[in-house]
Motif scaffolding. Structure first.
Motif, mmCIF file in Angstrom:
data_model
loop_
_atom_site.group_PDB
_atom_site.id
_atom_site.type_symbol
_atom_site.label_atom_id
_atom_site.label_comp_id
_atom_site.label_asym_id
_atom_site.label_seq_id
_atom_site.Cartn_x
_atom_site.Cartn_y
_atom_site.Cartn_z
ATOM 1 N N GLY A 96 -9.011 52.118 53.876
ATOM 2 C CA GLY A 96 -9.821 53.022 53.084
ATOM 3 C C GLY A 96 -10.649 54.008 53.872
ATOM 4 O O GLY A 96 -11.173 54.974 53.298
ATOM 5 N N THR A 97 -10.777 53.797 55.176
ATOM 6 C CA THR A 97 -11.564 54.718 56.011
ATOM 7 C C THR A 97 -10.679 55.608 56.881
ATOM 8 O O THR A 97 -11.186 56.314 57.755
ATOM 9 N N ALA A 98 -9.370 55.597 56.638
ATOM 10 C CA ALA A 98 -8.470 56.465 57.409
ATOM 11 C C ALA A 98 -8.766 57.930 57.096
ATOM 12 O O ALA A 98 -9.331 58.272 56.045
ATOM 13 N N ASN A 99 -8.391 58.791 58.012
ATOM 14 C CA ASN A 99 -8.516 60.252 57.832
ATOM 15 C C ASN A 99 -9.960 60.713 57.637
ATOM 16 O O ASN A 99 -10.226 61.669 56.914
ATOM 17 N N GLY A 100 -10.890 60.015 58.267
ATOM 18 C CA GLY A 100 -12.291 60.422 58.182
ATOM 19 C C GLY A 100 -12.900 60.228 56.812
ATOM 20 O O GLY A 100 -13.883 60.887 56.457
ATOM 21 N N THR A 101 -12.332 59.297 56.037
ATOM 22 C CA THR A 101 -12.802 59.043 54.679
ATOM 23 C C THR A 101 -13.915 57.999 54.696
ATOM 24 O O THR A 101 -13.825 57.011 55.429
ATOM 25 N N HIS A 102 -14.939 58.207 53.881
ATOM 26 C CA HIS A 102 -15.967 57.186 53.699
ATOM 27 C C HIS A 102 -15.525 56.222 52.611
ATOM 28 O O HIS A 102 -14.953 56.641 51.592
ATOM 29 N N LEU A 103 -15.798 54.945 52.824
ATOM 30 C CA LEU A 103 -15.438 53.895 51.871
ATOM 31 C C LEU A 103 -16.683 53.080 51.557
ATOM 32 O O LEU A 103 -17.251 52.440 52.433
ATOM 33 N N TRP A 104 -17.112 53.146 50.300
ATOM 34 C CA TRP A 104 -18.289 52.398 49.847
ATOM 35 C C TRP A 104 -17.862 51.311 48.875
ATOM 36 O O TRP A 104 -17.051 51.553 47.969
ATOM 37 N N ALA A 105 -18.413 50.135 49.033
ATOM 38 C CA ALA A 105 -18.166 49.031 48.109
ATOM 39 C C ALA A 105 -19.159 49.122 46.955
ATOM 40 O O ALA A 105 -20.373 49.222 47.175
ATOM 41 N N GLN A 106 -18.657 49.069 45.746
ATOM 42 C CA GLN A 106 -19.536 49.031 44.575
ATOM 43 C C GLN A 106 -19.909 47.568 44.339
ATOM 44 O O GLN A 106 -19.119 46.791 43.818
ATOM 45 N N ILE A 107 -21.103 47.175 44.757
ATOM 46 C CA ILE A 107 -21.510 45.781 44.630
ATOM 47 C C ILE A 107 -22.157 45.566 43.265
ATOM 48 O O ILE A 107 -22.965 46.362 42.810
ATOM 49 N N SER A 108 -21.780 44.462 42.625
ATOM 50 C CA SER A 108 -22.059 44.335 41.200
ATOM 51 C C SER A 108 -22.175 42.880 40.783
ATOM 52 O O SER A 108 -21.634 41.975 41.421
ATOM 53 N N HIS A 109 -22.876 42.673 39.682
ATOM 54 C CA HIS A 109 -23.000 41.382 38.986
ATOM 55 C C HIS A 109 -22.811 41.705 37.512
ATOM 56 O O HIS A 109 -23.517 42.543 36.954
ATOM 57 N N ALA A 110 -21.845 41.059 36.861
ATOM 58 C CA ALA A 110 -21.474 41.463 35.500
ATOM 59 C C ALA A 110 -22.486 41.039 34.444
ATOM 60 O O ALA A 110 -22.490 41.591 33.340
ATOM 61 N N GLY A 111 -23.347 40.056 34.730
ATOM 62 C CA GLY A 111 -24.336 39.650 33.738
ATOM 63 C C GLY A 111 -23.693 39.208 32.440
ATOM 64 O O GLY A 111 -22.677 38.512 32.426
ATOM 65 N N ARG A 112 -24.256 39.636 31.311
ATOM 66 C CA ARG A 112 -23.761 39.168 30.013
ATOM 67 C C ARG A 112 -22.407 39.768 29.652
ATOM 68 O O ARG A 112 -21.775 39.345 28.680
ATOM 69 N N GLN A 113 -21.923 40.739 30.434
ATOM 70 C CA GLN A 113 -20.602 41.302 30.206
ATOM 71 C C GLN A 113 -19.527 40.553 30.975
ATOM 72 O O GLN A 113 -18.431 41.070 31.191
ATOM 73 N N THR A 114 -19.831 39.333 31.383
ATOM 74 C CA THR A 114 -18.832 38.434 31.946
ATOM 75 C C THR A 114 -17.999 37.851 30.803
ATOM 76 O O THR A 114 -18.546 37.363 29.818
ATOM 77 N N GLN A 115 -16.681 37.906 30.937
ATOM 78 C CA GLN A 115 -15.812 37.391 29.881
ATOM 79 C C GLN A 115 -15.974 35.880 29.729
ATOM 80 O O GLN A 115 -16.225 35.157 30.694
ATOM 81 N N LYS A 116 -15.792 35.425 28.512
ATOM 82 C CA LYS A 116 -15.972 33.999 28.197
ATOM 83 C C LYS A 116 -15.022 33.114 29.008
ATOM 84 O O LYS A 116 -15.387 32.009 29.406
ATOM 85 N N LEU A 117 -13.800 33.568 29.268
ATOM 86 C CA LEU A 117 -12.866 32.735 30.020
ATOM 87 C C LEU A 117 -13.310 32.546 31.466
ATOM 88 O O LEU A 117 -12.908 31.595 32.130
ATOM 89 N N VAL A 118 -14.173 33.454 31.956
ATOM 90 C CA VAL A 118 -14.747 33.302 33.297
ATOM 91 C C VAL A 118 -15.976 32.402 33.243
ATOM 92 O O VAL A 118 -16.135 31.489 34.065
ATOM 93 N N ASN A 119 -16.860 32.651 32.280
ATOM 94 C CA ASN A 119 -18.115 31.907 32.182
ATOM 95 C C ASN A 119 -18.595 31.978 30.730
ATOM 96 O O ASN A 119 -18.983 33.057 30.269
ATOM 97 N N PRO A 120 -18.586 30.862 30.009
ATOM 98 C CA PRO A 120 -19.011 30.901 28.606
ATOM 99 C C PRO A 120 -20.509 31.121 28.424
ATOM 100 O O PRO A 120 -20.947 31.475 27.329
ATOM 101 N N ASN A 121 -21.291 30.919 29.490
ATOM 102 C CA ASN A 121 -22.746 31.089 29.413
ATOM 103 C C ASN A 121 -23.265 31.872 30.612
ATOM 104 O O ASN A 121 -23.951 31.323 31.480
ATOM 105 N N PRO A 122 -22.960 33.159 30.675
ATOM 106 C CA PRO A 122 -23.394 33.953 31.827
ATOM 107 C C PRO A 122 -24.892 34.179 31.841
ATOM 108 O O PRO A 122 -25.558 34.130 30.796
#
Length: 438
Positions: A96-122
């Motif tokens: 992702g940093t080839a050709n002089g490109t900047h690569l930023w990670a979007q760091i995140s926590h889904a909170g209540r928008q976590t799907q039920k199959l992942v966590n029924p009580n986020p």
């Protein structure tokens, strides 16, 4: 003074230089395996984008808490990477940093928008469930003050890990209804402690995550934020509130503020109307810029109030529209969905061989069914919305496997592919051999 164009480099407050004004905005790729480790498919995707011309690539959600995925297939940075994961992460950042490109990670926590199959009580600011039909999301639990503090530290640690493995910056995700965004939203945050009530309190988790991250990483490492211009809900975060938050973020040394808006209940970031048709929406006028850019009015207001670099994402498709946005004071143009079908579509804008992005997206909007007019029935409208989004997810599966995208793919077929893969990833995560989506 020379005119700023999409080819003009940009020096950020931290000193980093973007080679041009185009950025691949974050899109959730879903190309990590069931353990949250990047796959060869994710590397392949970013190799294409790094060859595609944009000066900045922002990843899809990189999750800081393994129990709060935005979707199965997210990369997870919840703990220190294993040797295997570190090797995979470094392959990703090298691509992702080839050709002089900047690569930023979007760091995140889904909170209540976590799907039920992942966590029924986020975990969430308050025990306020998403107002969506279909039962896809569980019953959230209000976080304790110590849990909020732990999340802030998790953002800081994730940023340090990103720096160590080769990212050139991070974008802290405080938009679209995920955890930090929901703290800002009075409808989702009904707390009465130092993280609820006043705007200053509701903004505290975000501001502390930014403050402590900026202090922890190297001076030249980029720290950006994605912020809602508004939640586009009655009683949600207002544009006036967002301007004030932006002023606080500028004081903390944010390098790039991306303007967006909405959440799962009001998905304005996708150009879609929410479940409440009487809720406020972005205004539109007849100008080319206003027709294209979802959030340009807010960007104009913001430019009068802050001087930090801003990024506008959502709807911009023509060179004329992009140039108009730059002349309005926007610093970076975010492109997302057009880069799903053609990873290198930005090159044609930059070298002057095209004055617009590919027109296939407009053709999709004209198709009947899932991409066409939305149903008046709330449940069906919700299914239509998610099926349209899953169409893009399925394209990433194809590109990650080294196959071309499939513009004529049925959204219903895409929905089946994505939900099936999500189930397999979650089942494998709970026990069994790792499963990869590619």
């Amino acid at each position: 003074m020379a005119t700023t164009t999409i080819q003009t480099p940009l020096t950020l407050p931290c000193g980093a230089v973007l080679k041009n004004r185009l950025a691949k905005a974050a899109m959730t790729e879903g190309l990590a395996d069931s353990r949250g480790v990047p796959t060869v498919g994710l590397v392949r995707l970013y190799q294409g984008w790094a060859e595609g011309g944009c000066g900045l690539l922002i990843t899809g959600n990189v999750i800081i808490d393994a129990d709060h995925l935005e979707r199965p297939g997210n990369v997870i940075l919840a703990t220190a990477p294993t040797p295997e994961a570190e090797t995979a992460l470094r392959a990703w950042t090298q691509a992702g940093t080839a050709n002089g490109t900047h690569l930023w990670a979007q760091i995140s926590h889904a909170g209540r928008q976590t799907q039920k199959l992942v966590n029924p009580n986020p975990k969430a600011p308050s025990a306020v469930k998403l107002g969506l039909p279909g039962g896809q999301f569980g019953e959230p639990q209000a976080m304790s003050a110590s849990e909020v503090e732990a999340v802030i530290q998790a953002f800081v640690q994730a940023a340090l890990t990103c720096q160590a493995i080769g990212f050139t910056g991070v974008q802290i995700h405080a938009a679209h209804g995920y955890l930090l965004s929901s703290f800002l939203n009075p409808l989702a945050n009904q707390r009465h402690d130092l993280y609820g009530g006043s705007l200053e309190n509701r903004a505290r988790p975000l501001l502390e995550a930014v403050r402590q991250t900026r202090a922890a990483v190297a001076p030249g490492f980029g720290v950006g934020v994605k912020l809602n211009s508004s939640d586009f809900q009655k009683g949600g975060l207002t544009s006036e509130d967002s301007v004030q938050v932006a002023k606080w973020l500028q004081e903390l040394g944010v390098d790039l503020l991306e303007v967006s808006g909405g959440n799962y209940e009001a998905p304005e970031m996708m150009g879609m109307e929410g479940l409440d048709p009487s809720a406020p929406r972005p205004t539109k006028s007849a100008s080319t810029l206003a027709r294209e850019a979802y959030f340009i009015d807010f960007a104009r207001t913001l430019r009068r109030e802050v001087t930090m670099p801003t990024m506008l994402t959502g709807g911009l498709r023509t060179l004329a529209g992009m140039q108009a946005a730059l002349e309005e004071g926007v610093d970076v143009i975010g492109i997302a969905r057009p880069l799903t079908i053609d990873l290198k579509a930005a090159n044609a804008l930059l070298d002057g061989t095209q004055d617009h992005l590919p027109a296939w997206e407009q053709q999709l909007q004209e198709r009947p069914g899932f991409f066409g007019p939305k149903s008046p029935i709330k449940l069906i409208r919700t299914i239509q919305g998610f099926a349209g989004i899953y169409w893009y997810y399925s394209q990433f599966y194809r590109l990650g496997r080294g196959r071309p995208a499939e513009p004529n793919l049925s959204p219903l077929k895409a929905m089946g592919e994505v939900t099936g893969m999500s189930g397999r990833l979650i089942k494998a995560r709970k026990g069994g051999a790792p499963v990869s989506p590619v």
